[in-house]
Write a protein that holds these residues in place. Sequence first.
Motif, PDB file in Angstrom:
ATOM      1  N   THR A 195       0.837  -1.199   0.000  1.00  0.00           N
ATOM      2  CA  THR A 195       0.000   0.000   0.000  1.00  0.00           C
ATOM      3  C   THR A 195       0.872   1.249   0.000  1.00  0.00           C
ATOM      4  O   THR A 195       2.080   1.170   0.209  1.00  0.00           O
ATOM      5  CB  THR A 195      -0.876   0.047   1.267  1.00  0.00           C
ATOM      6  OG1 THR A 195      -0.017   0.190   2.404  1.00  0.00           O
ATOM      7  CG2 THR A 195      -1.695  -1.228   1.440  1.00  0.00           C
ATOM      8  N   ALA A 250      -5.191 -11.225  -6.741  1.00  0.00           N
ATOM      9  CA  ALA A 250      -5.396 -11.156  -5.296  1.00  0.00           C
ATOM     10  C   ALA A 250      -6.877 -10.933  -5.040  1.00  0.00           C
ATOM     11  O   ALA A 250      -7.584 -10.379  -5.887  1.00  0.00           O
ATOM     12  CB  ALA A 250      -4.572 -10.017  -4.693  1.00  0.00           C
ATOM     13  N   ARG A 292      -8.206  -8.956  -2.842  1.00  0.00           N
ATOM     14  CA  ARG A 292      -8.394  -7.510  -2.743  1.00  0.00           C
ATOM     15  C   ARG A 292      -7.184  -6.851  -3.385  1.00  0.00           C
ATOM     16  O   ARG A 292      -6.074  -7.370  -3.247  1.00  0.00           O
ATOM     17  CB  ARG A 292      -8.484  -7.091  -1.266  1.00  0.00           C
ATOM     18  CG  ARG A 292      -9.721  -7.617  -0.547  1.00  0.00           C
ATOM     19  CD  ARG A 292      -9.543  -7.595   0.952  1.00  0.00           C
ATOM     20  NE  ARG A 292      -8.456  -8.465   1.356  1.00  0.00           N
ATOM     21  CZ  ARG A 292      -8.613  -9.762   1.659  1.00  0.00           C
ATOM     22  NH1 ARG A 292      -9.788 -10.311   1.641  1.00  0.00           N
ATOM     23  NH2 ARG A 292      -7.579 -10.494   1.983  1.00  0.00           N
ATOM     24  N   HIS A 327      -3.902  -5.143  -4.052  1.00  0.00           N
ATOM     25  CA  HIS A 327      -2.708  -4.876  -3.239  1.00  0.00           C
ATOM     26  C   HIS A 327      -2.543  -5.822  -2.050  1.00  0.00           C
ATOM     27  O   HIS A 327      -1.648  -5.655  -1.247  1.00  0.00           O
ATOM     28  CB  HIS A 327      -2.658  -3.431  -2.731  1.00  0.00           C
ATOM     29  CG  HIS A 327      -2.523  -2.452  -3.847  1.00  0.00           C
ATOM     30  ND1 HIS A 327      -1.328  -1.907  -4.213  1.00  0.00           N
ATOM     31  CD2 HIS A 327      -3.448  -1.957  -4.702  1.00  0.00           C
ATOM     32  CE1 HIS A 327      -1.513  -1.088  -5.242  1.00  0.00           C
ATOM     33  NE2 HIS A 327      -2.791  -1.114  -5.555  1.00  0.00           N
ATOM     34  N   ASP A 328      -3.409  -6.807  -1.932  1.00  0.00           N
ATOM     35  CA  ASP A 328      -3.216  -7.791  -0.875  1.00  0.00           C
ATOM     36  C   ASP A 328      -2.155  -8.803  -1.342  1.00  0.00           C
ATOM     37  O   ASP A 328      -1.764  -8.798  -2.508  1.00  0.00           O
ATOM     38  CB  ASP A 328      -4.550  -8.506  -0.614  1.00  0.00           C
ATOM     39  CG  ASP A 328      -4.697  -8.855   0.851  1.00  0.00           C
ATOM     40  OD1 ASP A 328      -3.660  -8.972   1.524  1.00  0.00           O
ATOM     41  OD2 ASP A 328      -5.844  -9.011   1.308  1.00  0.00           O
ATOM     42  N   CYS A 345      -0.821 -11.828  -3.041  1.00  0.00           N
ATOM     43  CA  CYS A 345      -1.518 -12.435  -4.169  1.00  0.00           C
ATOM     44  C   CYS A 345      -1.682 -13.943  -3.975  1.00  0.00           C
ATOM     45  O   CYS A 345      -0.899 -14.588  -3.276  1.00  0.00           O
ATOM     46  CB  CYS A 345      -0.793 -12.136  -5.471  1.00  0.00           C
ATOM     47  SG  CYS A 345       0.825 -12.880  -5.615  1.00  0.00           S
ATOM     48  N   HIS A 399      -7.104 -19.401   1.655  1.00  0.00           N
ATOM     49  CA  HIS A 399      -7.441 -18.464   0.585  1.00  0.00           C
ATOM     50  C   HIS A 399      -7.723 -19.152  -0.755  1.00  0.00           C
ATOM     51  O   HIS A 399      -8.516 -18.674  -1.542  1.00  0.00           O
ATOM     52  CB  HIS A 399      -6.313 -17.446   0.408  1.00  0.00           C
ATOM     53  CG  HIS A 399      -5.975 -16.725   1.666  1.00  0.00           C
ATOM     54  ND1 HIS A 399      -6.838 -15.837   2.259  1.00  0.00           N
ATOM     55  CD2 HIS A 399      -4.888 -16.780   2.463  1.00  0.00           C
ATOM     56  CE1 HIS A 399      -6.287 -15.374   3.368  1.00  0.00           C
ATOM     57  NE2 HIS A 399      -5.104 -15.931   3.516  1.00  0.00           N
ATOM     58  N   GLU A 409      -2.282  -3.608   7.796  1.00  0.00           N
ATOM     59  CA  GLU A 409      -3.355  -3.973   6.879  1.00  0.00           C
ATOM     60  C   GLU A 409      -4.505  -2.974   6.865  1.00  0.00           C
ATOM     61  O   GLU A 409      -5.186  -2.829   5.864  1.00  0.00           O
ATOM     62  CB  GLU A 409      -3.887  -5.362   7.232  1.00  0.00           C
ATOM     63  CG  GLU A 409      -2.896  -6.437   6.827  1.00  0.00           C
ATOM     64  CD  GLU A 409      -3.255  -7.816   7.322  1.00  0.00           C
ATOM     65  OE1 GLU A 409      -4.421  -8.019   7.689  1.00  0.00           O
ATOM     66  OE2 GLU A 409      -2.354  -8.663   7.354  1.00  0.00           O
TER      67      GLU A 409
END
Lengths: 293, 155
Positions: A104, A188, A190, A192-193, A195, A264, B46
């Motif tokens: 981020t 990913a 979301r 920028h999470d 991957c 995930h 986060e």
Amino acid sequence: MKPPPFEYYAPTTVEEALARLAEHGYDAKPLAGGQSLIPMMNFRLAQPSVLVDLNNIPDLSYIRPNEGGGLSIGAMARHSMVEKDALVAERAPLVHETMPKIATTQIRSRGTFGGSLAHADPSAELVCASVALDGKFKVVSQQRERWIPANEFFLGLFTSALEPEELLVEIQLPPFPKRTGWSLMEIARRPHDFCLIGVAATLTLGKKDQCKKARLVYLSAGDGPMVGQQAAKVLEGQSISPELFEEAAEVASSADIDPSSDIHATAEFRRHLANVLTRRALEEAYKRAIPNI
Amino acid sequence: MAYHKITLTINGEPEQVDVPSNMTLLKMLRERLGKTGTKNGCAAGECGACTVMVNGEPVNSCMILAVECDGSEIVTVEGLSDHGSLAPIQEAIMESGGVQCGFCTPGILIASQALLNRNPNPSEAEIREALVGNLCRCTGYVRIIEAVQAAAQMV
């Protein structure tokens, strides 16, 4: 949630930092941007008893051109600095494209190029991009200086070739070859999470539409950056066609990577995504290689 | 464990603080200096609730040690207003309904202000990009983004 206690040193020269690392060995950890280390300490997943803060060593933060078209990046160059650098955009387009995809805005303000590599997270974009680009890492200790090729630097999950008394000080990227295209793609949940799967690709064309060299390096696909060696064999020496890319994608996703199942995504789903991304990345790299013909 | 005497500027005011090495900037702001506008969310980078500006750049204050900030200039949400008059981004986020429970708001305000400082007229995509590190579980983001656009018009 706070880090366990530790001794803190803030050297202003590399020599001083190396002396601290030599003195404390395995108990010490260099602190670069701290964007992985500090949260790990917050959760007590890491408990170094000594931190050697590198943030006060201005000599480690630079981006310099090298003769012949390559460039050198100091280990403490922050992501935000590399992201905006015109020389990087010109000489290392894959890195330039990769930077905004890392984490981020807040993390890129602080995180460093060398820190990300030394952390050796197999889901880190720069880890895979540096392997795809055949980067070389300059590693120093009080005793010696050595250069480690990117593909020998990453030994496994969060494990690099760095010894406890050593410091990664510079990353050298060779000149970007002519008639070469690049791509970095990730999927990913979301933006920028971390991957689920990703790939860094470069494709160098030979005569006409022949693939001279192909590099595919996968993120989140195993215990380290996973190099698509068998896929490269499929591609190299062949004429570019959609069928060729499909075959390479098939081989890469079934034979070259070793993704695991977790909360995930299943390994099977990751292989499926790798197949799709490989094809897309090769197509994009090919398109970008053509204007250079 | 050693304490370190650090000197830094917080919202324009010079401060000298004695901090243990394992104190994060977030903890120092909240517990030493009473600047509780900055929130502690995930401690892992986060959620962005702890975002402050360090030397003009937005960072997660939970992932930076206080001792690393010796000599730095920090801006927290308390520093956005000027003698009680709110900054445009603060006015705009209230106007547009970009605040519900409010826990993410300080981080969003700082990240937005940092964006407006470097890019006074951001596109929607640029706003979304700049706020990707800030989670909001209430608003659905639409009104937050409208607020940043409105603030850009006000400046």
